[in-house]
Design an enzyme around this catalytic site. Sequence first.
Site, PDB file in Angstrom:
ATOM      1  CB  VAL A 151      -0.914   0.000   1.244  1.00  0.00           C
ATOM      2  CG1 VAL A 151      -1.741   1.282   1.325  1.00  0.00           C
ATOM      3  CG2 VAL A 151      -1.830  -1.225   1.235  1.00  0.00           C
ATOM      4  CB  CYS A 152       1.085   4.025   0.843  1.00  0.00           C
ATOM      5  SG  CYS A 152       1.395   5.787   1.112  1.00  0.00           S
ATOM      6  CB  THR A 153       5.756   5.260  -0.450  1.00  0.00           C
ATOM      7  OG1 THR A 153       5.604   5.323   0.974  1.00  0.00           O
ATOM      8  CG2 THR A 153       5.286   6.571  -1.054  1.00  0.00           C
ATOM      9  CB  ALA A 201      -3.325   4.589  -4.948  1.00  0.00           C
TER      10      ALA A 201
END
Lengths: 276, 276
Positions: A151-153, A201
């Site tokens: 998830v995310c970075t 994202a």
Amino acid sequence: MTDIDRRTAAMMALLAPALAASAAGAQQPTPKGGKATGTYMDKVPPAWKGNEKIAIVIYDHITALDVIGPHYFLGRLAGAEIHFVADSLRPIPSEHGLILTPTATFETCPKDLDVLLTGGGTSGTLTAMRDPAMLAFLADRGSRAKWVTSVCTGSLLLGQAGLLKGYRATSHWLGRPLLKDFGAIEVDERVVFDRNRATGAGVSAGLDLALALLQRLRPVEFAQMIQLFAEYAPVPPLHSGTPETAPAPVLAMARELTSSFVEGASQMAQAYRAKL
Amino acid sequence: MTDIDRRTAAMMALLAPALAASAAGAQQPTPKGGKATGTYMDKVPPAWKGNEKIAIVIYDHITALDVIGPHYFLGRLAGAEIHFVADSLRPIPSEHGLILTPTATFETCPKDLDVLLTGGGTSGTLTAMRDPAMLAFLADRGSRAKWVTSVCTGSLLLGQAGLLKGYRATSHWLGRPLLKDFGAIEVDERVVFDRNRATGAGVSAGLDLALALLQRLRPVEFAQMIQLFAEYAPVPPLHSGTPETAPAPVLAMARELTSSFVEGASQMAQAYRAKL
């Protein structure tokens, strides 16, 4: 019988043992405290149970919601075992006073995982991307895990561990343009599945990612039930959740405040690319 | 100048010090690890800073996402201080291997709060609703807090502490019909504000609640920026998040699996009502 009738009949058949067990237990006193007993997952029909081994990888200054969002959904996979994995069992400071507690280390985490998940952050993620023990752990478990997810970075961390080469992937909007430097194919979508890689994202996309993963691990009705338990029918009161919808000055400020993170991540991405 | 121009100009003026500070700091080496430094909240313009005191009340077997969703948003209120509050500093088991660590106790928590927040659960929430120390703490801090808020069945806990009498409120769909027994006015909405009470529906509604709260604590542009950081533009892959949208057999199963919780909560609600 229509398809819906058939599905209803099948679900009602599944429901029968739970109904019976519930009727038997109805007279039991409500527990007074301490250990949770009689949680609903105990009553899930056997056909909806599994035995997945799931590792959620955490590190200093990880964005907690990146992994706690998915944990809500994955934790409800009846029969599965979930590990919070870090370099040691020391408490892990995430953000703003929130401490996460590992339940396994890189050494004690099961070798063969069904789901490997990690989340992102800013400076903490850059530090994790420079940690040889973290990268070795991800590369090892990721080489055999049935699902390699982020998830995310967190996808930059997977990338740095060599796990996204040739895969379509997404990331937080700040990090998405860097994915190609890790040999990935950047996709501007909220949740991206490519073979056994699943990337989300930014931050809140972990809920969508986890629900999509649930659909792949259990019958769709199970995933629907967990969505219903989460009452996951979001109605954001503002409409500023993407670079395309945020007002321009808000986006400018967001970029400004995160410039040192993006600079640091870009340097690491370029260094990775140079070795490809 | 249009309103939008004016707003842009005002934001750009706010941005100036952050830009200057960022330029000054651009040459600093990226930190190598350990403590996070240079997080973006340090660079938030002074006009967007505050000094709120926020208490997130946790207890055994709380649904972690109920409070960690809001914590993402509230934790980004630059200048605010956030406390995870429990009966003692012992580790708090939430769900499925996730341990939460209190940073304050009922005794050490600040007396005058800007935001008091609690979350829900099932059997753990029923236990909390029977805990005199918990109820006394909520009643005390809630009597003075600027905002008294809950997510999920946390509103039943607020109700049991006497904090929802005469207020419009919501809860997890399982608990919503019980609100009236606590003297509240049941509202079938995802987020309900009534004077200084703010209640959210089940679990994931905490994200919507917190974003709505951010709008009330800071300029809307700040809330928009945090929404952008969270990339909060949800796209659930299934459409089963409410009793109205879930397939009937899925709803039936969900009700069946949670019947003992609803039974226990109903008994407590009726006992409360009898004392009203």
